[in-house]
Write an enzyme that holds these catalytic residues in place. Structure first.
Site, PDB file in Angstrom:
ATOM      1  N   HIS A 369     -24.945  51.353 -79.878  1.00 13.86           N
ATOM      2  CA  HIS A 369     -25.916  51.196 -78.795  1.00 13.86           C
ATOM      3  C   HIS A 369     -25.321  51.156 -77.404  1.00 13.86           C
ATOM      4  CE1 HIS A 369     -29.736  50.482 -80.904  1.00 13.86           C
ATOM      5  NE2 HIS A 369     -28.956  50.099 -81.884  1.00 13.86           N
ATOM      6  N   LYS A 560     -35.678  44.907 -66.312  1.00 13.36           N
ATOM      7  CA  LYS A 560     -34.660  45.040 -67.354  1.00 13.36           C
ATOM      8  C   LYS A 560     -33.644  43.938 -67.145  1.00 13.36           C
ATOM      9  CE  LYS A 560     -33.949  49.297 -65.765  1.00 13.36           C
ATOM     10  NZ  LYS A 560     -34.025  50.125 -66.924  1.00 13.36           N
ATOM     11  N   ARG A 561     -32.691  43.820 -68.093  1.00 17.04           N
ATOM     12  CA  ARG A 561     -31.633  42.837 -67.895  1.00 17.04           C
ATOM     13  C   ARG A 561     -30.944  43.082 -66.552  1.00 17.04           C
ATOM     14  NH1 ARG A 561     -30.836  38.783 -72.029  1.00 17.04           N
ATOM     15  NH2 ARG A 561     -28.789  38.438 -71.116  1.00 17.04           N
ATOM     16  N   LYS A 566     -26.657  48.571 -64.317  1.00 12.52           N
ATOM     17  CA  LYS A 566     -28.062  48.979 -64.148  1.00 12.52           C
ATOM     18  C   LYS A 566     -28.429  49.083 -62.662  1.00 12.52           C
ATOM     19  CE  LYS A 566     -29.457  46.916 -68.577  1.00 12.52           C
ATOM     20  NZ  LYS A 566     -30.091  47.949 -69.412  1.00 12.52           N
ATOM     21  N   THR A 668     -35.235  52.257 -72.903  1.00 14.09           N
ATOM     22  CA  THR A 668     -36.567  52.485 -73.472  1.00 14.09           C
ATOM     23  C   THR A 668     -37.625  52.082 -72.451  1.00 14.09           C
ATOM     24  OG1 THR A 668     -36.382  50.337 -74.551  1.00 14.09           O
ATOM     25  CG2 THR A 668     -36.034  52.283 -75.940  1.00 14.09           C
ATOM     26  N   LYS A 672     -41.459  53.559 -71.585  1.00 16.66           N
ATOM     27  CA  LYS A 672     -42.692  52.751 -71.501  1.00 16.66           C
ATOM     28  C   LYS A 672     -43.403  52.997 -70.173  1.00 16.66           C
ATOM     29  CE  LYS A 672     -40.260  49.421 -74.266  1.00 16.66           C
ATOM     30  NZ  LYS A 672     -39.316  48.306 -74.236  1.00 16.66           N
TER      31      LYS A 672
END
Ligand code: D6G
Length: 825
Positions: A369, A560-561, A566, A668, A672
């Site tokens: 992952h 998100k985290r 990110k 993901t 969404k």
């Protein structure tokens, strides 16, 4: 029981009419909760309706499991340390299609379903994408009537509850289960011993073969099963999620009890049961703690013992094991399953090494992952030797066999053998769990095309050279039942009214909406629903945070985290740039924006926590500046969770997917948001690339460095300062942060952030800033043209068919598990 009584009971527990549901609710309020109208709390009402819904699943659940046995089908077992199931009641009402009836039944009794639903406690048994993916997969497996069972840990405390105090994240415990969980069924009859410590003794079999015995191991831990039904959409199939809880075999240690040391007499029990006490709150970070290794072995051992128990009910020998059992390893966390299955087959079931190894490799599939180096699990040999001596020995033996084969197949290539060895020698002798998982499974996959290519060409390149046919890609997906039908009911209804409801299980059907993107009336309806959703979120933000946001502004969402790769920092630097523009009096013509963040930082990840504080500090300044007014707002919604995502996603206009190219395996959240009509601003990373291919280049905002550019910058000696010197907007924003403009009470507060950006900037924030700002200009320009924007919004949703987790699961079933749908007999 006479026929009439049975018929009545049957109606009460099985029928889906409002009347039957009402009876069932009243029955449970009285006889399960033992409450009446005077004493019933909101939670009692919730439990009673939950039991009424659960009743409707029980027969289907039992019949599904019976069919698997009767038809002796191959099953897939999904081993995952994390599941983020979200709110159960609302999902199950959708699966059973009984929401309107329940609403009616409760209304007649003077209750509002929505109020009762607010008592649904979300089990936060995961950190982020990986755990939510596991749950989407469970939903798809059941919807596709595939014989599956999820295994995991029933953590007493799930992911921490995030509170924001003075802009800083603080953590409190999440005791999600303190009032009990009506969805789980304890199975005390299913208890498996899980041993630790001890040593290995070698002897010889009568035929002279070496025989190993794991002796003197501590046997005080038992794994007890709790079963949760997992219905598919329309409930033709109900699978099981089986979570393990640690129980001590000894309530009291009499050695201490008898000497009057009562505290120590119970402490052994407490220590033992600590194994399933708490979820490690790290996403993509391996902390290497002993308790974590215990957790991994605990759930893997219990699950495999259970799988073997079930297999043996129908099969006297192990000849058919891998024809009847597929086990998927969700990341490396369960990769101790490889030596554990070997141990069970050799030491307990007395199979030969060769036979056991063949079965093991044929049984397992492995999903990687992440490529983040800090997430790559490695366990020090000394820890493994102390906790799991027999497993270490098996791992050594697996490695010996493997390296022998490599030396035979690639003579003279010692470098290759060193690279692929399961044992790492320096800086500390450790077991590389990813290597163990690859060697021990017949298939290894990444979770988006780019990610799989990176695995094959970079991270696991030597393995790809050896096992080229083992590597494959399975791009992630999301369940449309939750991520459209449940979370965005108005939009789901509009879609159904036009193209029917097939899309719920065949998401490609959404393509039928493509021509409607040019239909003004449809665009109007689409835009109205988006506006309604935005108004709802605005109301929520106002209630929760006292921030009033402009519903006509772009809802620009990054949820998100919080992680440096990110790049929430890129986003907040852009906010500072916009702020300066407004302050300079150049805000005329600026398209208003509400920048919405939500996400948790790992409690020990200081830089990520400082980013949360920076978002709040910039927000405080911007939101209270009268010069800014309605043009710009910054919102941080605390305690991100599945249900928070359900609230935010339907209202988003813009989806921020801005990780440094090459670092986000798939994502993901990107799927969404696009499914709910948000346009993506993103890098060519993870599944963004495939989203671009599906929705078309003109319907997505792509910017910035690509994977090769990032690599080249690194090779050439990246100098973030060059970008700082060249770009005045960036320089000014960073100087403001550095000088304490946003933190006058502690001017040096954000120095670690500025220093990281100016010295190493591992994630190329500085290099991508300019392109990002330019791309945001385009976003604003297009948002100002509603006809264009909503056309694109519709085309995004319409082209998301590929990203249904049903598609992902069908691919795994075909390429890895070799399982078929089962009809209930
Ligand atoms: C679930 C549902 C229940 C069924 C059981 C079978 O708890 O009706 O009897 O699974 O479990 P195994 O014996 O196959 O583990």
């Amino acid at each position: 029981m006479d026929k009439k009584t049975w018929a009545n009971l049957h109606q009460c527990f099985r029928e889906n009419s409002a009347e039957a549901l009402q009876q069932s609710f009243q029955f449970h309020l009285r006889y399960t909760q033992a409450k009446d109208e005077y004493s019933a709390t909101a939670h009692d009402l919730y439990n009673s309706i939950a039991y009424a819904v659960r009743d409707r699943l029980v027969d289907k659940w039992t019949e599904t499991q019976e069919s698997y046995y009767d038809q002796d089908v191959k099953r897939v077992y999904f081993l995952s340390m994390e599941y983020l199931v979200g709110r159960t009641l609302s999902n199950y009402m959708i699966d059973l299609e009984i929401r309107p009836e329940i609403k009616q039944a409760l209304k007649a009794l003077g209750h509002e379903l929505e109020e009762i639903e607010d008592n649904d406690v979300e089990p936060g048994l995961g950190n982020g994408g990986l755990g939510r993916l596991a749950t989407c997969f469970q939903n798809s497996l059941a919807t596709l009537s595939l014989p599956a069972c999820g295994y995991g840990i029933r953590y007493e405390f799930g992911i921490f509850y995030q509170k924001i105090r003075n802009g800083f994240q603080t953590e409190t415990s999440d005791n999600w289960n303190r009032r009990g969980n009506p969805w789980e069924i304890p199975r005390p009859e299913l208890m498996f011993p899980v041993k630790f410590f001890g040593k290995v003794v070698e002897s010889k079999s009568p035929t002279g073969q070496p025989v190993y015995e794991w002796v003197d191991a501590r046997d005080d831990v038992m794994a007890m099963a709790y079963d949760i039904p997992v219905p598919g959409y329309k409930c033709e199939t109900v699978n099981t999620l089986r979570l393990w809880s640690a129980k001590s075999t000894r309530e009291l240690d009499f050695e201490f009890f008898n000497t009057g040391d009562y505290l120590r007499s119970v402490s052994l029990k407490a220590d033992t049961e600590n194994i399933s006490k708490v979820l490690y709150p790290n996403d993509n970070i391996d902390q290497g703690k002993e308790l974590r290794l215990k957790q991994e072995y605990f759930f893997v051992s219990a699950s495999l013992q259970d799988i073997i128990r079930r297999y043996k009910k129908n099969h006297p020998t192990f000849d058919q094991f891998s024809e009847k059992v597929a086990v998927q390893l969700n990341d490396t966390h369960p990769s101790l399953a490889v030596p554990e299955l070997m141990r069970l087959l050799i030491d307990v079931e007395k199979l030969s090494w060769e036979r056991a190894w063949k079965i093991t490799v044929e049984t397992f599939g492995f999903t990687n992952h992440t490529i983040l180096p800090e997430a790559m699990e490695k366990w020090p040999v000394h820890l493994m030797e102390y906790l799991l001596p027999r497993h270490l020995q098996i791992i050594y033996q697996i490695n010996d066999h493997f390296l022998k084969q490599i030396r035979a197949d690639f003579p003279g290539n010692d470098e290759l053998a060193r690279q692929v060895s399961i044992v790492q020698e320096t800086p500390e002798r450790s077991i590389r769990m990813a290597h163990l998982a690859i060697v021990g499974s017949h298939k290894t996959n990444g979770v988006a095309r780019l990610h799989t290519e990176i695995l094959k060409n970079r991270v696991f390149k030597p393995f790809y050279q050896i096992f080229s046919d083992r590597f494959h890609n399975k791009t992630n997906g999301i369940t449309p039942r939750l991520w459209l039908k449940t979370c965005n009911p108005e939009l789901a209804e509009l879609i159904t009214s036009i193209i029917g409801d097939q899309w719920i299980t065949q998401l490609d059907e959404l393509k039928k909406l493509v021509p409607l993107a040019d239909d003004a009336a449809f665009r109007e309806q689409w835009a109205t629903i988006k506006m309604n959703n935005k108004k709802n979120l605005a109301k929520y933000i106002d209630c929760l945070l006292g921030i009033s946001v402009n519903v006509d502004s772009i809802f620009d969402v990054q949820i998100k985290r919080i992680h440096e790769y990110k790049r929430q920092l890129l986003n907040i630097l852009h906010v500072v740039a916009l702020y300066n523009r407004i302050k300079d009096g150049k805000g005329d013509g600026l398209v208003p924006r509400t920048v919405i963040f939500s996400g948790k930082a790992a409690p020990g990840y200081h830089q990520a926590k400082l980013i949360i504080k920076l978002i709040h500090s910039v927000g405080d300044k911007v939101n209270h500046d009268p010069d800014v007014g309605d043009l710009l707002k910054v919102v941080f919604i605390p305690n991100y969770s599945v249900s928070k995502a359900e609230k935010i996603i339907p209202s988003a206009d813009l989806s921020e997917q801005i990780s440094t190219a090459g670092w986000e395996a798939s994502g993901t959240g990107n799927m969404k948001l696009a499914l709910n009509g948000a346009l993506t601003i993103g890098t060519l990373d993870g599944a963004n690339i495939e989203i671009m291919e599906e929705v078309g280049k003109e319907n997505i905002f792509i910017f910035g460095l690509e994977v090769e550019d990032v690599q080249k910058l690194d090779q050439d000696g990246y100098q973030p300062r060059d970008f700082y010197d060249k770009n005045q907007t960036l320089k000014r924003a960073l100087e403001m942060i550095r000088s304490g403009h946003f933190s006058p009470e502690d001017p040096a507060l954000f120095h670690p952030i500025v220093n990281a950006l100016l010295s190493g900037d591992t994630f190329k924030v500085m290099a991508d800033f300019e392109a990002y700002c330019q791309c945001q200009e385009n976003v604003a320009k297009e948002y100002a043209d509603p006809k264009l924007w909503f056309k694109k919004s519709i085309l995004n949703s319409a082209n998301m068919g590929k990203f249904s987790s049903d598609r992902t699961i069908q691919e795994y079933s075909r390429d890895v598990w070799n399982i078929q749908p089962v009809r209930r007999s």
